[in-house]
Write a protein that holds these residues in place. Structure first.
Motif, PDB file in Angstrom:
ATOM      1  N   VAL A 120      10.428   7.208  -9.838  1.00  0.00           N
ATOM      2  CA  VAL A 120      10.655   5.979  -9.073  1.00  0.00           C
ATOM      3  C   VAL A 120      11.950   6.091  -8.284  1.00  0.00           C
ATOM      4  CG1 VAL A 120      11.062   3.495  -9.211  1.00  0.00           C
ATOM      5  CG2 VAL A 120       9.363   4.555 -10.703  1.00  0.00           C
ATOM      6  N   GLY A 121      13.018   6.565  -8.939  1.00  0.00           N
ATOM      7  CA  GLY A 121      14.306   6.690  -8.272  1.00  0.00           C
ATOM      8  C   GLY A 121      14.287   7.695  -7.145  1.00  0.00           C
ATOM      9  N   ILE A 122      13.635   8.832  -7.348  1.00  0.00           N
ATOM     10  CA  ILE A 122      13.609   9.877  -6.322  1.00  0.00           C
ATOM     11  C   ILE A 122      12.843   9.413  -5.091  1.00  0.00           C
ATOM     12  CG2 ILE A 122      12.761  12.191  -5.787  1.00  0.00           C
ATOM     13  CD1 ILE A 122      13.282  12.912  -8.733  1.00  0.00           C
ATOM     14  N   ALA A 162       4.878   5.637  -2.810  1.00  0.00           N
ATOM     15  CA  ALA A 162       4.934   6.547  -3.948  1.00  0.00           C
ATOM     16  C   ALA A 162       5.786   5.963  -5.076  1.00  0.00           C
ATOM     17  CB  ALA A 162       5.491   7.897  -3.509  1.00  0.00           C
ATOM     18  N   ALA A 163       6.879   5.287  -4.712  1.00  0.00           N
ATOM     19  CA  ALA A 163       7.720   4.647  -5.731  1.00  0.00           C
ATOM     20  C   ALA A 163       6.948   3.568  -6.466  1.00  0.00           C
ATOM     21  CB  ALA A 163       8.971   4.061  -5.072  1.00  0.00           C
ATOM     22  N   LEU A 164       6.110   2.826  -5.731  1.00  0.00           N
ATOM     23  CA  LEU A 164       5.290   1.791  -6.369  1.00  0.00           C
ATOM     24  C   LEU A 164       4.312   2.410  -7.358  1.00  0.00           C
ATOM     25  CD1 LEU A 164       4.401  -1.161  -6.556  1.00  0.00           C
ATOM     26  CD2 LEU A 164       2.837  -0.728  -4.644  1.00  0.00           C
ATOM     27  N   ARG A 189       3.072  12.182 -10.850  1.00  0.00           N
ATOM     28  CA  ARG A 189       3.559  10.926 -11.414  1.00  0.00           C
ATOM     29  C   ARG A 189       3.604   9.781 -10.399  1.00  0.00           C
ATOM     30  NH1 ARG A 189       6.301  15.091 -14.178  1.00  0.00           N
ATOM     31  NH2 ARG A 189       6.020  14.863 -16.435  1.00  0.00           N
ATOM     32  N   VAL A 190       3.378  10.069  -9.125  1.00  0.00           N
ATOM     33  CA  VAL A 190       3.392   9.003  -8.121  1.00  0.00           C
ATOM     34  C   VAL A 190       1.993   8.504  -7.817  1.00  0.00           C
ATOM     35  CG1 VAL A 190       5.518   9.849  -7.088  1.00  0.00           C
ATOM     36  CG2 VAL A 190       3.329  10.651  -6.197  1.00  0.00           C
ATOM     37  N   SER A 191       0.980   9.207  -8.315  1.00  0.00           N
ATOM     38  CA  SER A 191      -0.396   8.778  -8.126  1.00  0.00           C
ATOM     39  C   SER A 191      -1.141   8.997  -9.437  1.00  0.00           C
ATOM     40  CB  SER A 191      -1.058   9.562  -6.983  1.00  0.00           C
ATOM     41  OG  SER A 191      -2.340   9.048  -6.689  1.00  0.00           O
ATOM     42  N   PRO A 192      -0.841   8.196 -10.472  1.00  0.00           N
ATOM     43  CA  PRO A 192      -1.372   8.437 -11.821  1.00  0.00           C
ATOM     44  C   PRO A 192      -2.849   8.075 -11.933  1.00  0.00           C
ATOM     45  CG  PRO A 192      -0.129   6.398 -11.787  1.00  0.00           C
ATOM     46  CD  PRO A 192       0.042   7.021 -10.422  1.00  0.00           C
ATOM     47  N   ASN A 193      -3.508   8.659 -12.934  1.00  0.00           N
ATOM     48  CA  ASN A 193      -4.906   8.331 -13.201  1.00  0.00           C
ATOM     49  C   ASN A 193      -5.051   7.775 -14.618  1.00  0.00           C
ATOM     50  OD1 ASN A 193      -4.765  10.570 -14.932  1.00  0.00           O
ATOM     51  ND2 ASN A 193      -5.529  11.950 -13.355  1.00  0.00           N
ATOM     52  N   LEU A 194      -6.284   7.598 -15.051  1.00  0.00           N
ATOM     53  CA  LEU A 194      -6.534   6.978 -16.352  1.00  0.00           C
ATOM     54  C   LEU A 194      -6.068   7.847 -17.519  1.00  0.00           C
ATOM     55  CD1 LEU A 194     -10.043   5.338 -15.880  1.00  0.00           C
ATOM     56  CD2 LEU A 194      -7.855   4.180 -16.192  1.00  0.00           C
TER      57      LEU A 194
END
Length: 466
Positions: A260-262, A271-273, A214-219
């Protein structure tokens, strides 16, 4: 089927009954005694598809003070009603289309009171954060079930296409507040977990599988959110299970917001971004898909003079959603291409390693694994190195093997990566007379390629964690 009850204002009885007669509707009229503003009450059953058209015609009779009640009906036994149902079934698609008036009511009812909404989201945030930190898919799914996001996620789009400004504003406000509440609660809980030393992945918290994706999502993440938006509207307009669709919408919003919070609590702002970008994309996707689905389904405001302004408003919001999605999805294209490149490089490296180790000089060497390691520059990562792990039954390593493997892999790719060869050495202890002890394993690392000082420090940190 629906059962309609309408209080007819004084002086409007004939106009209402003429419309019902023209529509071929079987009705019952009763006089209202003691109500100066009400002349009568008319009751009649209607096929679900006919409700919107009939109510629109009645609205043209200027029944602004009338009270309309729409009730679900189990069955109607009447030859006239059967004919009416057949009439409205002709030329239409399968399925019962919810009327615009009922749709607005359902969207409003699915949006809970603000205090309940916040409390439920706080509980959902705590459960989702705990599930991500413990790498438990079951707990993460549980957080989706209790999140009341279906109503707010769809209310805004329903308000846009029907011209209901209050419903639209409340839908957007609930969505923004909901995301903010989940992120804030996750930061607080994750901070407490870090201070308490509950670090399941060491310093690099994103190695947790439930968090890393979830910190490096794809299409493919975009497709999930678009599907959730379409399914959400279909659940409202066609009477499908709203609870199941609500879980799907929550799946697109709650875990990424908790991520995002973690990552923020762990100071991993890149990673949060990435996780926040996924949240923003999913919010836009759900709203855009719901808006387009509603408009294509033919939902419009009542009255000729209200359609044009609503069409412009719908087009404006659709354009805003499209521009936002285009801007935020551009990095996702790069991430998706990187994943394809990583898969291709791994396949190439595995083939080359197998070819090299088939040579007679490496009879005692077996390949254990080939991994393509990415760097920690979230969310736009790049290939850091290729790690080849081999097992040998001897106690000596062959530095030339790393060079051979590096040359073989580099010859097959445009941008040669750094190749790291890890030897797992099995030392056999014992003699012919005495039983042999279990072999002991030692790992020796040979790296082939150029590295900067920062890369070496980062590599040493990873090895120490491993």
């Amino acid at each position: 089927m629906r059962y309609i009850e309408i209080t007819i204002p004084s002086g409007k009885r004939r106009a209402v009954l003429d419309i019902l007669d023209d529509e071929g509707i079987e009705y019952v009229v009763s006089d209202e005694i003691g109500h100066q503003q009400t002349d009568a009450v008319v009751r009649f059953p209607l096929p679900t598809r006919a409700v919107e058209g009939v109510l629109d015609r009645l609205a043209e009779a200027e029944l602004s003070t009338a009270r309309v009640v729409v009730i679900d009906a189990e069955t109607v036994i009447s030859e006239e009603f059967d004919e009416l149902r057949k009439l409205h079934r002709r030329g239409t698609t399968t399925g019962e289309r919810t009327s615009r008036q009922v749709l607005v009511t359902k969207a409003d009812e699915l949006t809970p009171a603000f205090s309940i909404y916040v409390v439920m989201l706080l509980i959902s945030a705590v459960v989702a954060t705990s599930g991500l930190l413990s790498d438990s898919p079951a707990v993460v799914v549980g957080s989706m079930v209790i999140a009341p996001l279906l109503g707010p996620a769809l209310a805004a789009s329903v308000g846009i296409v029907t011209g209901d400004g209050e419903l639209r504003t409340r839908g957007f406000r609930y969505q923004v507040v909901g995301v903010a509440v989940v992120i804030a609660a996750s930061i607080g809980l994750a901070t407490l977990a870090r201070l308490a030393g509950l670090e399941p992945g060491g310093v690099d918290i994103v190695v947790v599988a439930e968090l890393e994706e979830r910190v490096s999502p794809n299409l493919f993440s975009l497709a999930v959110a678009l599907g959730a938006g379409v399914a959400g509207i279909l659940s409202l307009t066609r009477g499908f299970s709203e609870a199941i669709v609500g879980v799907m919408i929550a799946a697109a919003l709650i875990p990424p917001a908790a991520a995002v919070g973690i990552t923020t609590a762990w100071g991993m702002y890149g990673a949060a971004l990435g996780a926040f970008g996924l949240v923003a994309i999913n919010v836009l996707s759900i709203n855009a898909a719901a808006l387009v689905t509603l408009w294509l389904a033919g939902y419009r405001p009542q009255g000729l003079f209200e359609v044009s302004p609503t069409r412009r408003q719908t087009a404006t919001y659709a354009a805003v959603f499209a521009v936002g999605l285009l801007a935020l999805s551009t990095p996702l294209v790069g991430i998706t291409l990187l994943e394809f490149q990583t898969t291709q490089l791994k396949s190439t490296a595995e083939g080359e390693v197998e070819t090299v180790l088939e040579e007679p000089d490496y009879d005692g060497v077996e390949a254990e694994s080939v991994e393509v390691i990415l760097d920690d520059d979230y969310p736009l990562r790049s290939i850091d190195r290729v790690v080849v792990t081999v097992r040998t039954d001897g106690v000596e390593t062959d530095p030339e093997l790393g060079t051979r493997l590096s040359d073989a892999v580099s010859a097959e790719v445009d941008d040669p990566p750094i190749v790291e060869v890890r030897y797992v050495l099995a030392d056999q202890h014992g003699s012919d007379e005495q039983p042999a002890l279990e072999p002991t394993e030692r790992q020796v690392v040979h790296t082939v390629g150029d590295r900067s000082d920062n890369e070496e420090e980062r590599l040493e940190e990873r090895r120490s964690r491993a």
